[in-house]
Design an enzyme around this catalytic site. Structure first.
Site, PDB file in Angstrom:
ATOM      1  N   SER A   1       0.838  -1.198   0.000  1.00  0.00           N
ATOM      2  CA  SER A   1       0.000   0.000   0.000  1.00  0.00           C
ATOM      3  C   SER A   1       0.872   1.247   0.000  1.00  0.00           C
ATOM      4  O   SER A   1       1.973   1.249   0.565  1.00  0.00           O
ATOM      5  CB  SER A   1      -0.848  -0.025   1.275  1.00  0.00           C
ATOM      6  OG  SER A   1      -1.467   1.210   1.491  1.00  0.00           O
TER       7      SER A   1
ATOM      8  N   TYR B   1      -2.158  -1.095  10.817  1.00  0.00           N
ATOM      9  CA  TYR B   1      -2.389  -1.649   9.474  1.00  0.00           C
ATOM     10  C   TYR B   1      -1.210  -1.305   8.557  1.00  0.00           C
ATOM     11  O   TYR B   1      -0.604  -2.188   7.926  1.00  0.00           O
ATOM     12  CB  TYR B   1      -3.701  -1.114   8.869  1.00  0.00           C
ATOM     13  CG  TYR B   1      -3.773  -1.390   7.386  1.00  0.00           C
ATOM     14  CD1 TYR B   1      -4.001  -2.673   6.914  1.00  0.00           C
ATOM     15  CD2 TYR B   1      -3.546  -0.371   6.452  1.00  0.00           C
ATOM     16  CE1 TYR B   1      -4.015  -2.943   5.544  1.00  0.00           C
ATOM     17  CE2 TYR B   1      -3.560  -0.628   5.094  1.00  0.00           C
ATOM     18  CZ  TYR B   1      -3.788  -1.917   4.649  1.00  0.00           C
ATOM     19  OH  TYR B   1      -3.783  -2.180   3.297  1.00  0.00           O
TER      20      TYR B   1
ATOM     21  N   LYS C   1       1.947  -3.678   6.765  1.00  0.00           N
ATOM     22  CA  LYS C   1       2.350  -3.756   5.347  1.00  0.00           C
ATOM     23  C   LYS C   1       3.860  -3.506   5.214  1.00  0.00           C
ATOM     24  O   LYS C   1       4.557  -4.174   4.449  1.00  0.00           O
ATOM     25  CB  LYS C   1       1.579  -2.725   4.515  1.00  0.00           C
ATOM     26  CG  LYS C   1       0.102  -3.050   4.363  1.00  0.00           C
ATOM     27  CD  LYS C   1      -0.118  -4.232   3.431  1.00  0.00           C
ATOM     28  CE  LYS C   1      -1.528  -4.736   3.454  1.00  0.00           C
ATOM     29  NZ  LYS C   1      -1.743  -5.990   2.739  1.00  0.00           N
TER      30      LYS C   1
HETATM   31  P1  NAD Z   1     -10.907  -7.241   1.078  1.00  0.00           P
HETATM   32  O1  NAD Z   1     -11.132  -7.217   2.543  1.00  0.00           O
HETATM   33  O2  NAD Z   1     -12.082  -7.098   0.192  1.00  0.00           O
HETATM   34  O3  NAD Z   1     -10.118  -8.569   0.663  1.00  0.00           O
HETATM   35  C1  NAD Z   1      -9.275  -9.272   1.549  1.00  0.00           C
HETATM   36  C2  NAD Z   1      -9.729 -10.712   1.537  1.00  0.00           C
HETATM   37  O4  NAD Z   1      -8.890 -11.484   2.387  1.00  0.00           O
HETATM   38  C3  NAD Z   1     -11.156 -10.903   2.038  1.00  0.00           C
HETATM   39  O5  NAD Z   1     -11.871 -11.665   1.093  1.00  0.00           O
HETATM   40  C4  NAD Z   1     -11.000 -11.637   3.366  1.00  0.00           C
HETATM   41  O6  NAD Z   1     -12.104 -12.482   3.625  1.00  0.00           O
HETATM   42  C5  NAD Z   1      -9.699 -12.367   3.146  1.00  0.00           C
HETATM   43  N1  NAD Z   1      -8.924 -12.672   4.364  1.00  0.00           N
HETATM   44  C6  NAD Z   1      -8.593 -11.827   5.358  1.00  0.00           C
HETATM   45  N2  NAD Z   1      -7.849 -12.459   6.278  1.00  0.00           N
HETATM   46  C7  NAD Z   1      -7.679 -13.729   5.837  1.00  0.00           C
HETATM   47  C8  NAD Z   1      -6.993 -14.857   6.327  1.00  0.00           C
HETATM   48  N3  NAD Z   1      -6.322 -14.802   7.498  1.00  0.00           N
HETATM   49  N4  NAD Z   1      -7.027 -16.011   5.619  1.00  0.00           N
HETATM   50  C9  NAD Z   1      -7.716 -16.081   4.451  1.00  0.00           C
HETATM   51  N5  NAD Z   1      -8.389 -15.038   3.936  1.00  0.00           N
HETATM   52  C10 NAD Z   1      -8.365 -13.868   4.617  1.00  0.00           C
HETATM   53  O7  NAD Z   1      -9.824  -6.119   0.754  1.00  0.00           O
HETATM   54  P2  NAD Z   1      -9.279  -5.569  -0.634  1.00  0.00           P
HETATM   55  O8  NAD Z   1      -9.639  -4.144  -0.692  1.00  0.00           O
HETATM   56  O9  NAD Z   1      -9.641  -6.466  -1.727  1.00  0.00           O
HETATM   57  O10 NAD Z   1      -7.719  -5.646  -0.348  1.00  0.00           O
HETATM   58  C11 NAD Z   1      -6.915  -6.722  -0.769  1.00  0.00           C
HETATM   59  C12 NAD Z   1      -5.499  -6.502  -0.288  1.00  0.00           C
HETATM   60  O11 NAD Z   1      -5.028  -5.258  -0.807  1.00  0.00           O
HETATM   61  C13 NAD Z   1      -5.362  -6.413   1.227  1.00  0.00           C
HETATM   62  O12 NAD Z   1      -4.146  -7.045   1.600  1.00  0.00           O
HETATM   63  C14 NAD Z   1      -5.282  -4.923   1.489  1.00  0.00           C
HETATM   64  O13 NAD Z   1      -4.567  -4.619   2.655  1.00  0.00           O
HETATM   65  C15 NAD Z   1      -4.529  -4.451   0.253  1.00  0.00           C
HETATM   66  N6  NAD Z   1      -4.779  -3.033  -0.071  1.00  0.00           N
HETATM   67  C16 NAD Z   1      -6.066  -2.585  -0.190  1.00  0.00           C
HETATM   68  C17 NAD Z   1      -6.298  -1.245  -0.449  1.00  0.00           C
HETATM   69  C18 NAD Z   1      -7.702  -0.703  -0.535  1.00  0.00           C
HETATM   70  O14 NAD Z   1      -7.888   0.499  -0.338  1.00  0.00           O
HETATM   71  N7  NAD Z   1      -8.722  -1.508  -0.840  1.00  0.00           N
HETATM   72  C19 NAD Z   1      -5.219  -0.359  -0.616  1.00  0.00           C
HETATM   73  C20 NAD Z   1      -3.922  -0.866  -0.506  1.00  0.00           C
HETATM   74  C21 NAD Z   1      -3.708  -2.210  -0.220  1.00  0.00           C
HETATM   75  C1  WQD Z   2      -9.745   9.461   0.952  1.00  0.00           C
HETATM   76  C2  WQD Z   2      -9.975  10.948   1.211  1.00  0.00           C
HETATM   77  C3  WQD Z   2     -10.265  11.458   3.537  1.00  0.00           C
HETATM   78  C4  WQD Z   2     -14.022   9.281   4.044  1.00  0.00           C
HETATM   79  C5  WQD Z   2      -7.026   4.497   3.035  1.00  0.00           C
HETATM   80  C6  WQD Z   2      -5.955   3.838   3.850  1.00  0.00           C
HETATM   81  C7  WQD Z   2      -4.834   3.390   2.959  1.00  0.00           C
HETATM   82  C8  WQD Z   2      -5.366   2.536   1.797  1.00  0.00           C
HETATM   83  C9  WQD Z   2      -6.510   3.178   1.095  1.00  0.00           C
HETATM   84  C10 WQD Z   2      -5.281   0.236   2.308  1.00  0.00           C
HETATM   85  C11 WQD Z   2      -9.215  11.478   2.435  1.00  0.00           C
HETATM   86  C12 WQD Z   2     -11.536  11.753   2.765  1.00  0.00           C
HETATM   87  C13 WQD Z   2     -12.875   9.837   3.520  1.00  0.00           C
HETATM   88  C14 WQD Z   2     -15.087  10.141   4.436  1.00  0.00           C
HETATM   89  C15 WQD Z   2     -13.779  12.028   3.720  1.00  0.00           C
HETATM   90  N1  WQD Z   2      -5.894   1.298   2.264  1.00  0.00           N
HETATM   91  N2  WQD Z   2     -12.756  11.183   3.365  1.00  0.00           N
HETATM   92  N3  WQD Z   2     -14.927  11.485   4.248  1.00  0.00           N
HETATM   93  O1  WQD Z   2      -7.321   7.530   3.788  1.00  0.00           O
HETATM   94  O2  WQD Z   2      -6.410   7.883   1.441  1.00  0.00           O
HETATM   95  O3  WQD Z   2      -6.485   5.627   2.375  1.00  0.00           O
HETATM   96  O4  WQD Z   2      -7.507   3.587   2.049  1.00  0.00           O
HETATM   97  O5  WQD Z   2      -4.089   0.058   2.152  1.00  0.00           O
HETATM   98  O6  WQD Z   2      -3.933   2.688   3.756  1.00  0.00           O
HETATM   99  O7  WQD Z   2      -5.456   4.762   4.802  1.00  0.00           O
HETATM  100  O8  WQD Z   2      -8.604   6.684   1.754  1.00  0.00           O
HETATM  101  O9  WQD Z   2     -10.947   6.644   1.065  1.00  0.00           O
HETATM  102  O10 WQD Z   2     -10.406   6.703   3.529  1.00  0.00           O
HETATM  103  O11 WQD Z   2      -9.990   8.720   2.148  1.00  0.00           O
HETATM  104  O12 WQD Z   2     -13.699  13.255   3.589  1.00  0.00           O
HETATM  105  O13 WQD Z   2     -16.136   9.693   4.935  1.00  0.00           O
HETATM  106  O14 WQD Z   2     -11.367  11.135   1.519  1.00  0.00           O
HETATM  107  O15 WQD Z   2     -10.061  12.414   4.543  1.00  0.00           O
HETATM  108  O16 WQD Z   2      -8.850  12.803   2.145  1.00  0.00           O
HETATM  109  P1  WQD Z   2      -7.166   7.042   2.408  1.00  0.00           P
HETATM  110  P2  WQD Z   2     -10.060   7.119   2.140  1.00  0.00           P
END
Ligand code: NAD
Ligand code: WQD
Length: 339
Positions: free
Chosen positions: A125, A150, A154
């Site tokens: 991330s 979190y 990562k």
């Molecule tokens: P998500 O929660 O939809 O998907 C994660 C999946 O992993 C889920 O289906 C959950 O049931 C499964 N899971 C969790 N713990 C588990 C375990 N111990 N064993 C087996 N399965 C497990 O989330 P996503 O948005 O699809 O994210 C996928 C990956 O990308 C995650 O690692 C997340 O941290 C990373 N990521 C997401 C974002 C975002 O904003 N969505 C941003 C950066 C990184």
């Molecule tokens: C985006 C913008 C908020 C909600 C997070 C995690 C990051 C990554 C992605 C996994 C910001 C604003 C949000 C609301 C708002 N996840 N906001 N009202 O914070 O950039 O990233 O998700 O790896 O680790 O921190 O994403 O969608 O929460 O926020 O005004 O109800 O929207 O302040 O400026 P963020 P977000």
């Protein structure tokens, strides 16, 4: 690469990636404990593609399940999405986050090593950069100090995988640093289905649009950004998923360990996102300006040129695509997969 194990493949990004893998004729095994997903996502992926997925409901921390998956299937590479991802919850439950994300990855890697599978794509991330020193963020910049467990989990996994590769260079590992994934498949059949009240902006906006939530709080309008609201690099989940297929191509070149940003390079503010969503959906978003959310940075966006050069990958979808596809998914499935 023919057979791919996708951990967390029933989740938001995982399901979109599984869909593309099937379209490209990979055999796909999904391991997911469904803690934050529904198997319905995979049923729909099978419907869309007309192809089937092998689904194993199980946990990446469970060595017996891992052993059985790697014994039964001839896995060529693992795309590792499984983990917990709610920033606020990670502050409340740090041990659960480190256990799932760090110990879970460690357990997975030990099983991979035991079975001689040394090709791995990891979901990292942009949070690992911490508060950006300068923008855009590129991969050569030092990682920072994530402000929550979190983000720290990562970063810890990135370090662990880097050490693993140093110890044994027959591993091929691609660390993908996602920026802000949004959007849904254009079919409107799969998309983001958060549990409870969404933490992230886009699902919150879309649930205000359907009337499920009453009002969006805009967290701060006094940042040092053009309109004072937070700026982020939103990337369409279909583009993001495609980056994983490119990462598999990279693994096949035996290049060792690589790190790539997956973002568009373009930042949009919260107010710009609201306006774009209103234009795409024809709905009015009820919002108010609220205090800043703790831990937020003013702006964050990628320099995506390394992924373009080495992965031959670019984000191609526009902000309008992202908003239209979210609205298509959300208006068809106002209660998500359980509707
Ligand atoms: P998500 O929660 O939809 O998907 C994660 C999946 O992993 C889920 O289906 C959950 O049931 C499964 N899971 C969790 N713990 C588990 C375990 N111990 N064993 C087996 N399965 C497990 O989330 P996503 O948005 O699809 O994210 C996928 C990956 O990308 C995650 O690692 C997340 O941290 C990373 N990521 C997401 C974002 C975002 O904003 N969505 C941003 C950066 C990184
Ligand atoms: C985006 C913008 C908020 C909600 C997070 C995690 C990051 C990554 C992605 C996994 C910001 C604003 C949000 C609301 C708002 N996840 N906001 N009202 O914070 O950039 O990233 O998700 O790896 O680790 O921190 O994403 O969608 O929460 O926020 O005004 O109800 O929207 O302040 O400026 P963020 P977000």
């Amino acid at each position: 690469m023919k057979t791919v194990l996708v951990t967390g493949g029933a989740g938001y990004i995982g399901s979109h990636t599984v869909l593309q893998l099937l379209e490209q004729n990979f055999s796909v095994v999904v391991l997911d404990n469904l803690v934050n997903a529904s198997a319905e996502s995979l049923r729909r992926v099978e419907n869309i593609t007309g192809k089937s997925v092998t689904f194993v409901q199980g946990d990446i921390r469970d060595t017996t399940v891992l052993d059985s998956v790697f014994s039964k299937h001839s896995i060529d590479a693992v795309i590792h999405f499984a983990g917990l991802k709610a920033v606020g919850e990670s502050v409340e439950k740090p041990l659960e986050y480190y256990e799932n994300n760090v110990y879970g990855t460690l357990t997975l890697c030990k099983a991979m090593r035991q079975h001689g599978v040394k090709n791995l794509v990891f979901s990292s991330s942009a949070t690992v950069y911490g508060d950006p020193v300068s923008l855009p963020l590129h991969e050569k910049m030092a990682t920072g100090q994530p402000t929550n467990p979190y983000g720290m989990s990562k970063l810890m996994v990135e370090h662990m995988l880097t050490d693993l590769h140093k110890s044994d260079d027959s591993w091929n590992i691609v660390l993908l640093r996602y920026f802000n994934p949004v959007g849904a498949h254009h079919s409107g059949q799969i998309g983001e289905d958060p549990n409870g009240i969404p933490n992230n902006l886009m699902p919150y906006i879309s649930q205000v649009a359907t009337g499920k939530l009453a009002q969006l709080s805009v967290f701060g309008d006094d940042y040092d950004t053009p309109d004072g609201t937070g700026v982020r690099d939103y990337i369409h989940v279909v583009d993001l998923a495609n980056g994983h297929l490119k990462a598999l191509d990279r693994l096949a070149l035996n290049m060792g360990l690589d790190v790539y940003n997956l973002g568009t390079g373009q930042g949009y503010s919260v107010l710009e996102m609201i306006k774009a969503f209103e234009d795409a959906s024809g709905q009015t978003i009820n919002y108010k300006i609220a205090p800043r959310r703790s831990g937020d940075v003013a702006a964050c966006y990628a320099d995506p040129t390394l992924a373009a050069k080495e992965l031959n990958w670019n984000a191609v979808k526009t902000l309008e695509d992202m908003c239209k596809d979210v609205w298509h998914w959300q208006s068809n499935n106002p209660m998500g997969y359980n509707g």
